[in-house]
Design an enzyme around this catalytic site. Structure first.
Site, mmCIF file in Angstrom:
data_model
loop_
_atom_site.group_PDB
_atom_site.id
_atom_site.type_symbol
_atom_site.label_atom_id
_atom_site.label_comp_id
_atom_site.label_asym_id
_atom_site.label_seq_id
_atom_site.Cartn_x
_atom_site.Cartn_y
_atom_site.Cartn_z
ATOM 1 N N LYS A 1 -31.446 47.768 -13.473
ATOM 2 C CA LYS A 1 -30.642 47.080 -14.570
ATOM 3 C C LYS A 1 -30.837 45.672 -14.656
ATOM 4 O O LYS A 1 -30.714 44.782 -13.616
ATOM 5 C CB LYS A 1 -29.350 47.351 -14.525
ATOM 6 C CG LYS A 1 -28.572 47.158 -15.898
ATOM 7 C CD LYS A 1 -27.064 47.337 -15.865
ATOM 8 C CE LYS A 1 -26.300 46.477 -16.926
ATOM 9 N NZ LYS A 1 -26.447 45.135 -16.769
ATOM 10 N N GLU A 2 -31.805 45.076 -15.713
ATOM 11 C CA GLU A 2 -32.047 43.761 -15.533
ATOM 12 C C GLU A 2 -31.051 42.610 -15.798
ATOM 13 O O GLU A 2 -30.115 43.045 -16.507
ATOM 14 C CB GLU A 2 -33.473 43.502 -16.384
ATOM 15 C CG GLU A 2 -34.614 44.118 -16.077
ATOM 16 C CD GLU A 2 -35.153 43.529 -14.807
ATOM 17 O OE1 GLU A 2 -34.826 42.379 -14.393
ATOM 18 O OE2 GLU A 2 -35.854 44.267 -14.050
#
Ligand code: GTP
Ligand code: MG
Length: 810
Positions: free
Chosen positions: A122-123
């Protein structure tokens, strides 16, 4: 095996035209009148005549069963050749966290999705969409906007564009070529902008790690369709993007095992991560069609607590002060256990720093307590909501709390801080009270630290509108007082409401006039004040708990800058009570709140001069030692301020008579004449009371004898500010207005001298950001014969009013 064939589907003009018609029909409508609520914003694109609309739904609306599209990030434009609407750029369908909605519960996922399950970390950067317009212009947008924005240096889209240019240059390709390729494939490239030079994120992205990380290629269709990870990788290589790492899991069981195991440590591949995004295919009904579908798996409790323990243990081993923000009581107990453990197993220390034995130590502690991590979390939650808050967790917090406002000018920070002082006797340190000189930020922090010694809670009254300021505050206060708990009092500045926030705060600041230490809206030029305020609004960086320094706030309380301070005060108090039950033993009554707000609105600061402002002591609001917090609610507003605070002397007229005279003058007038009067009425912008200003405090310097005449008169009558000084007859001579302000030019008897060139009654202004004193300029222009001012003679109506002083807050 993944399906590696590149999906392609062109846009269907009928479908897209229908979609735009539907969105257009609904946009801007109030919730309740429509099935859904969306907002449109139209942008010009540099170098192209094509206008681009951005469409935005409210976040929670994506949880609905039916929306015309679930695209988060949707930009459309009209094709100038065909006249049809097109989807210019398309983000992913909004996706939810595990267990957040029905469809992200494991049972649903098991029954309705299929492999491969592609995982990406998850950025936490900012998302950039890249597409091609019909005229081959490259369109680079951030989530909902494009172009340089109010501050080009801070525009994500602009920064993203620079990175695209850099990539293309390396490949020897032009923007137009890239735009055409995207357009021909009918796709939007979705990338994460990761560049510390622009904005720092949790993971460092310096030098050659910085750039655009491609994580998706979406078809520009209302229904979500996106490339597989392999196709994304191919596309990234072709166009010079960096690629987000991804890997597959073949079934739900292995997916779940992997995620739950990673959550145990909150890390993957040796790095801390926030969680994962999982991409797969889903279907809504048993035999339905498979479609692309995403969900996310964010690491939550008890794993975040475990991560905290790990970090605290490492700090302890390296003799640094552990930073404990949450789970304070249990973590302190864990650390005592760990200390003893290392005394008994000294060799384990070294191994721990190298990430070995972390789980072993944790399990030893849990075993010693006879509890699972989830039990501890459950217990904490129960204790926090328990009425007396007798247990551990945040209910232990009784002092050393700093409330840090995150705001722009005029949001009501000082009002709230004063009201809290009235209610609970808490400390209040105003940055505006600190004389401007080198080391102001340090002095502010020093005053807060001093105040924390005398008060359990201190309001750090500064805008703190940038990460930089928040970092300084948290870091420096922690150095002086390591036990501090920081609470963000966040005046949320929603992008779509910036105009309204600007209007409302300007109305407040101009309404406040000179009643402020540094912003003297009456004396300073309007333009100066407006530009200072706009600067703050432009630079405002909203709270982002996902990154430093904001992640160091223990709690955040969201306030609405458009709401009344009375309402916001209640939110602050009830939220503090919820998070820290022992900070506020008993909630105030509505009358207590009313009284506190009244006192706060009555506040007049001593003006900001070095000589008047004794350092440090006077920067902190002092609670009289005899009046402890429990007595504070009974305190009345301080009367002593009032004499100093007179804003002006004026003749206060009977509102109904003035309104009737003006209204009858406009009756039967053509639209050209009565239009603005009608507008003021329709928008409720006609003043509720009418007065003629005889002498304003801002004229004191120019007309000292007139000011003195009225103050002497007041003193001769005993100095009570509610005293009527006399009665004055006023002749309503004529109306004058431009498109901003309307006033009645009046004639006065000699008895009541007026400091204004053109004595008048302001009737109303077009919007709250236009202040009544603009009547002066307008009437001056009128007397110079400006033909931009309209006028209408009244029939010499005479009204009689009371001559009185006026001060805000009475
Ligand atoms: P700066 O110190 O300039 O950054 O502003 P601030 O955020 O401290 O705002 P402040 O509390 O001074 O409020 C601005 C003005 O609005 C003051 O004159 C307040 O008296 C007034 N004000 C604050 N809240 C309310 C409210 O709910 N209603 C009304 N009518 N006025 C309010
Ligand atoms: Mg203030």
């Amino acid at each position: 095996m993944a399906d590696y064939s590149t999906p392609f589907k062109p846009q269907d003009p009928d479908e897209v035209n229908g979609l735009i018609e539907l969105l257009d029909h609904t946009q801007g409508r109030k919730k309740g009148n429509a099935e859904f609520f969306c907002k449109k914003r139209t942008y010009k694109v540099e170098g192209s005549p094509i206008l681009v609309d951005s469409w935005k739904f409210l976040d929670h609306e994506y949880k609905r069963k039916a929306l015309p599209t679930f695209a988060r990030g949707l930009f459309t434009c009209k094709n100038p050749t065909t006249g049809d609407w097109e989807i210019a750029s398309r983000g992913y369908d909004k996706f939810f966290n595990i267990d957040e909605v029905q469809k992200t519960k494991w049972a649903w996922i098991e029954g309705n999705t299929k492999a491969p399950y592609e995982l990406t970390v998850k950025e936490n950067g900012c998302i950039i969409f890249i597409s091609g317009l019909p005229d081959d212009t490259l369109l680079v947008c951030s989530k909902h906007s494009l172009g340089p924005g109010p501050d080009p240096d801070k525009s994500h889209a602009r920064f993203g564009e620079k990175w695209v240019d850099r990539q293309l240059e390396k490949l020897g390709k032009s923007r137009a070529e890239f735009a055409r390729a995207l357009r021909e494939a009918n796709v939007t490239a979705v990338a994460e902008l990761c560049d510390d030079a622009f904005e720092e994120h949790i993971l460092p992205y310096e030098e050659d790690r910085a750039g655009l990380y491609l994580h998706g290629v979406n078809l520009r269709l209302p229904k979500f369709a996106t490339y597989s990870a392999a196709e994304v990788k191919k596309f990234a290589q072709e166009w010079g993007f960096k690629v987000v790492d991804s890997f597959d899991k073949p079934d739900v069981k292995s997916l779940r095992d992997f995620l739950e195991e990673a959550a145990e440590t909150g890390s993957w591949d040796g790095k801390d991560v926030e969680g994962f995004v999982i991409r797969c295919k889903a279907r809504d009904v048993p035999d339905g069609e498979w479609h692309d579908w995403f969900f996310k798996y964010k690491f939550e409790e008890p794993y975040l607590m475990y991560r905290l323990w790990r970090e605290c243990t490492k700090s302890m081993i390296s003799s640094e002060r552990p930073k404990i923000k949450k789970h304070k009581v249990i973590t302190a107990e864990y650390l005592r256990f760990a200390k003893k453990y290392f005394e008994e197993h000294p060799e384990a220390k070294e191994r721990y720093v190298e990430n070995h034995g972390i789980i072993k130590l944790r399990n030893a502690f849990l075993e010693h307590r006879g509890q699972k991590g989830s039990d501890i979390i459950k217990e904490e939650a129960e204790e926090d909501t328990g009425s007396e808050g007798t247990g551990g967790g945040d209910s232990q917090i009784k002092d050393n709390v700093v409330l840090a406002s995150i705001a722009t000018l005029g949001c009501g920070k000082t009002t709230i801080a004063h009201a809290l002082h009235e209610l609970f006797g808490w400390g209040h340190v105003q940055n505006d009270n600190i004389p401007v000189k080198a080391g102001k930020a340090r002095a502010f922090v020093g005053a807060i630290s001093d105040a924390l010694r005398k008060h359990p809670v201190v309001f750090a009254d500064r805008n703190n509108h940038q990460f930089r300021e928040r970092e300084q505050l948290i870091k420096d206060v922690s150095k002086l007082n390591y036990k501090t708990t920081f609470v963000a009092i966040h005046y949320v500045h929603r992008g779509d409401l910036m105009g309204e926030i600007e209007n409302a705060t300007m109305a407040r600041v101009f309404g406040r006039g000179d009643n402020h230490q540094t912003i003297q809206a009456t004396t300073q030029s309007r333009r100066t004040v407006e530009s200072i305020m706009k600067g703050f609004l432009r630079r405002f960086q909203g709270l982002d708990l996902g990154r430093t320094p904001d992640s160091d706030f223990n709690t955040a309380i969201d306030l609405d800058p458009l709401a009344s301070s009375r309402g916001n005060l209640e939110v602050v108090v009830s939220e503090l009570k919820r998070h820290y039950p022992n900070l506020i033993p008993e909630l105030p009554t509505p009358e207590d709140y009313d009284r506190a707000i009244l006192a706060a609105l009555n506040y007049a600061p001593s003006h900001h001069t070095t000589s008047r402002n004794a350092p440090q002591r006077s920067q902190t609001k002092e609670t009289p030692s005899a009046a402890g917090p429990s007595e504070a609610p009974k305190r009345q507003p301080k009367q002593s301020h009032k004499r100093k605070q007179i804003d002006y002397f004026g003749i206060f007229l009977p509102a109904r008579e003035v309104y009737a005279a003006v209204n009858s003058a406009f009756e039967a007038q053509p639209e050209r004449i009565c239009g603005f009067w009608k507008e003021l009425n329709a928008n409720d912008r006609v003043q509720k009371t009418f007065h003629v200003t005889l002498c304003h405090t801002s004229s004191k310097a120019k007309q000292p004898e007139i000011w003195k005449k009225y103050t002497d008169l007041l003193d001769s009558k005993g100095g009570d500010p509610s005293t009527v000084l006399g009665r004055g007859e006023v002749e309503l001579h004529s109306m004058a207005w431009d498109g901003r302000v309307m006033a009645v030019r009046v004639l006065l008897s000699d008895e009541w001298e007026c400091a204004n060139e053109a004595p008048h009654v302001t009737v109303g202004t077009a919007n709250p950001s236009i202040k009544p004193f603009e009547s002066n300029e307008m009437l001056e222009a009128w007397s110079r014969g400006s033909n931009e001012i309209f006028s209408l003679e009244l029939q010499g109506v005479k009204v009689e009013g009371e001559v009185k002083p006026f001060a805000r807050g009475w």
